[in-house]
Design an enzyme around this catalytic site. Structure first.
Site, PDB file in Angstrom:
ATOM      1  N   LYS A  90       3.201  -3.907  -1.176  1.00  0.00           N
ATOM      2  CA  LYS A  90       3.225  -3.185   0.114  1.00  0.00           C
ATOM      3  C   LYS A  90       4.631  -3.158   0.707  1.00  0.00           C
ATOM      4  O   LYS A  90       4.994  -2.228   1.409  1.00  0.00           O
ATOM      5  CB  LYS A  90       2.238  -3.821   1.099  1.00  0.00           C
ATOM      6  CG  LYS A  90       0.780  -3.742   0.658  1.00  0.00           C
ATOM      7  CD  LYS A  90       0.213  -2.343   0.776  1.00  0.00           C
ATOM      8  CE  LYS A  90      -1.251  -2.294   0.333  1.00  0.00           C
ATOM      9  NZ  LYS A  90      -1.811  -0.932   0.319  1.00  0.00           N
ATOM     10  N   GLU A 112      -2.238   0.092  10.007  1.00  0.00           N
ATOM     11  CA  GLU A 112      -3.596  -0.351   9.731  1.00  0.00           C
ATOM     12  C   GLU A 112      -3.503  -1.372   8.610  1.00  0.00           C
ATOM     13  O   GLU A 112      -2.570  -1.327   7.811  1.00  0.00           O
ATOM     14  CB  GLU A 112      -4.447   0.850   9.290  1.00  0.00           C
ATOM     15  CG  GLU A 112      -4.316   1.234   7.802  1.00  0.00           C
ATOM     16  CD  GLU A 112      -2.891   1.645   7.370  1.00  0.00           C
ATOM     17  OE1 GLU A 112      -2.077   2.000   8.236  1.00  0.00           O
ATOM     18  OE2 GLU A 112      -2.602   1.581   6.158  1.00  0.00           O
ATOM     19  N   SER A 368      -0.727  -6.262  -8.404  1.00  0.00           N
ATOM     20  CA  SER A 368      -0.216  -5.766  -7.121  1.00  0.00           C
ATOM     21  C   SER A 368       0.077  -6.862  -6.103  1.00  0.00           C
ATOM     22  O   SER A 368       0.889  -6.655  -5.194  1.00  0.00           O
ATOM     23  CB  SER A 368      -1.209  -4.766  -6.535  1.00  0.00           C
ATOM     24  OG  SER A 368      -2.491  -5.353  -6.407  1.00  0.00           O
TER      25      SER A 368
HETATM   26  C1  LIG Z   1      -2.592  -6.932  -3.196  1.00  0.00           C
HETATM   27  C2  LIG Z   1      -3.135  -5.575  -2.934  1.00  0.00           C
HETATM   28  N1  LIG Z   1      -3.342  -4.748  -3.969  1.00  0.00           N
HETATM   29  C3  LIG Z   1      -3.853  -3.505  -3.799  1.00  0.00           C
HETATM   30  C4  LIG Z   1      -4.208  -3.047  -2.548  1.00  0.00           C
HETATM   31  C5  LIG Z   1      -4.795  -1.681  -2.443  1.00  0.00           C
HETATM   32  O1  LIG Z   1      -3.908  -0.722  -1.968  1.00  0.00           O
HETATM   33  P1  LIG Z   1      -3.323   0.437  -2.853  1.00  0.00           P
HETATM   34  O2  LIG Z   1      -4.457   1.040  -3.619  1.00  0.00           O
HETATM   35  O3  LIG Z   1      -2.747   1.375  -1.860  1.00  0.00           O
HETATM   36  O4  LIG Z   1      -2.292  -0.128  -3.764  1.00  0.00           O
HETATM   37  C6  LIG Z   1      -4.009  -3.864  -1.425  1.00  0.00           C
HETATM   38  C7  LIG Z   1      -4.369  -3.392  -0.093  1.00  0.00           C
HETATM   39  O5  LIG Z   1      -4.415  -4.098   0.865  1.00  0.00           O
HETATM   40  C8  LIG Z   1      -3.467  -5.165  -1.628  1.00  0.00           C
HETATM   41  O6  LIG Z   1      -3.253  -6.008  -0.603  1.00  0.00           O
END
Ligand SMILES: Cc1ncc(COP(=O)(O)O)c(C=O)c1O
Length: 382
Positions: A90, A112, A368
């Site tokens: 993020k 948000e 992620s």
């Molecule tokens: C660690 C992590 N991965 C994935 C996501 C999902 O978001 P996005 O699909 O936009 O990558 C989030 C959302 O809060 C997150 O905190």
């Protein structure tokens, strides 16, 4: 409330657009102009690249998951967004948008958050750049992601509990958009995914493509499969962007209870036409997932398009598989990932050695985020 679609720009095939109240059209247009201008300005790009390197810790490594690879009969490479500052991807998008907000003369960020990772990243950038931050978060998510609520408070952000609807990300996004309508002069709405009205899906994809571009450089050759979890779809869109022009299979993994691509239908949510979970009357349905960041009934419009043209595939995994995936990755590799990221891992665990992911495949998986925030939910999973 008049609803208007942006007729020309911001379209991904049949999806995207700018379905917002008339009063937000000028703010969206200003933001688009400002981003186009900044993105073409070498000084802005240099400032962002510098922050990503010396503040956020980029490039993040590409780690071979050697033990799990041996167990599964594949080659698994992990793009380690869990090691970026604040603990997830993020921060990439947030640093870009916060710099843009400052360049536009805004004094306040509105965001948000679901899992709290986007809220923490926003609070972090606000502290760094001397901006105020207000973060909208569903009551249910406040209860299950307490660590991140504490972090946001410590960083000086105001966290506003949202008590409407399912009290999760969808409702937090509604409230943040309302707050933006009331203060477009001072505030920038720092949206955390590739959802929302144009220019957000495109702008956030561009700010997250650093994940895919780095990974492409870090691995000699093209992997057979590129996989990432999908909530709104930003870590996956950023990863896919680096491999869109290759022959790699692109696989997005959703939560079974928030699987807009797998179980949704075309509709409009939060300002864009995309795939949306909805009831027979077309009302947006409630999502349900153990991962607050994937507990969302929509998905970014680019994914709807990539799915429609067959360039990307979307899979859904259940909460139980996700908890098992967190544990298995932790035991095999010594990496505790976020519940969101574990969706991608869960699909690999399920598919490896089957026709869906044959033995010998090379798989590049974007991890992620890190899992510290989820310890209470997991309850010391053994
Ligand atoms: C660690 C992590 N991965 C994935 C996501 C999902 O978001 P996005 O699909 O936009 O990558 C989030 C959302 O809060 C997150 O905190």
């Amino acid at each position: 409330m008049t609803v208007m679609a942006e007729p020309r720009l911001g379209r991904f095939g049949d999806f995207g657009g700018r379905y917002v109240p008339e009063s937000l059209i000028p703010a969206c247009a200003d933001l688009e102009d400002a981003f186009r201008d900044a993105w073409a300005d070498p000084a802005f790009r240099e400032r962002l690249d510098d922050l990503l390197a010396v503040y956020a810790g980029r490039p993040t490594p590409l780690t071979p998951a050697r033990n799990l690879s041996a167990e599964l009969g594949i080659t698994l490479l992990l793009k380690r967004e869990d090691l970026a500052h604040t603990g997830s991807h993020k921060i990439n998008n947030v640093l870009g948008q916060a710099l843009l907000a400052a360049r536009m003369g805004k004094s306040r960020l509105i965001a948000e958050t679901g899992a709290g990772q986007h809220g923490v990243a926003t609070a972090t950038a606000a502290a760094l750049l001397g901006l105020r931050a207000t973060v909208y978060m569903g009551e249910r998510d406040i209860a299950r992601q307490q660590l991140n609520v504490f972090r946001m408070a410590l960083l000086g952000a105001e966290v506003v509990p949202v008590t409407t609807g399912s009290r999760t990300l969808k409702d937090a996004t509604n409230e943040a958009m309302r707050a933006w309508v009331a203060d477009t002069g001072e505030a920038h709405f720092l949206l955390g995914s590739v959802s929302g009205p144009h220019p957000y899906p495109w702008m956030v994809r561009e700010l997250q493509r650093v994940i895919g571009d780095e990974a492409r450089r870090q691995h000699a050759g093209v992997p057979d499969v590129v996989v990432a979890c999908v909530g709104g779809g930003s870590n996956s869109a950023g990863t896919f962007a680096g491999f869109a022009d290759t022959g790699a299979r692109l696989v997005g993994v959703e939560a079974a209870g928030g699987a807009a691509m797998t179980h949704g239908a075309p509709g409009v949510v939060h300002g864009a036409r995309s795939m949306v979970l909805q009831d027979a009357e077309g009302q947006v349905a409630e999502a349900e997932s153990i991962a607050a960041g994937l507990d969302y009934p929509g998905v970014g419009p680019e994914h709807a398009h990539l799915g429609a043209i067959g360039r990307a595939e979307y899979k859904a995994v259940a909460d139980g598989e996700v908890v098992d995936a967190v544990r298995r990755l932790a035991r095999a590799e010594g990496i505790i990932c976020a519940l969101e990221s574990a969706h991608a891992v869960a699909w690999v665990l399920r598919a490896a050695g089957t026709p869906d992911l044959p033995a010998g495949s090379t798989v590049l998986l974007t991890l992620s985020g890190r899992g510290d925030k989820d310890m209470a939910t997991l309850g010391g999973a053994r």
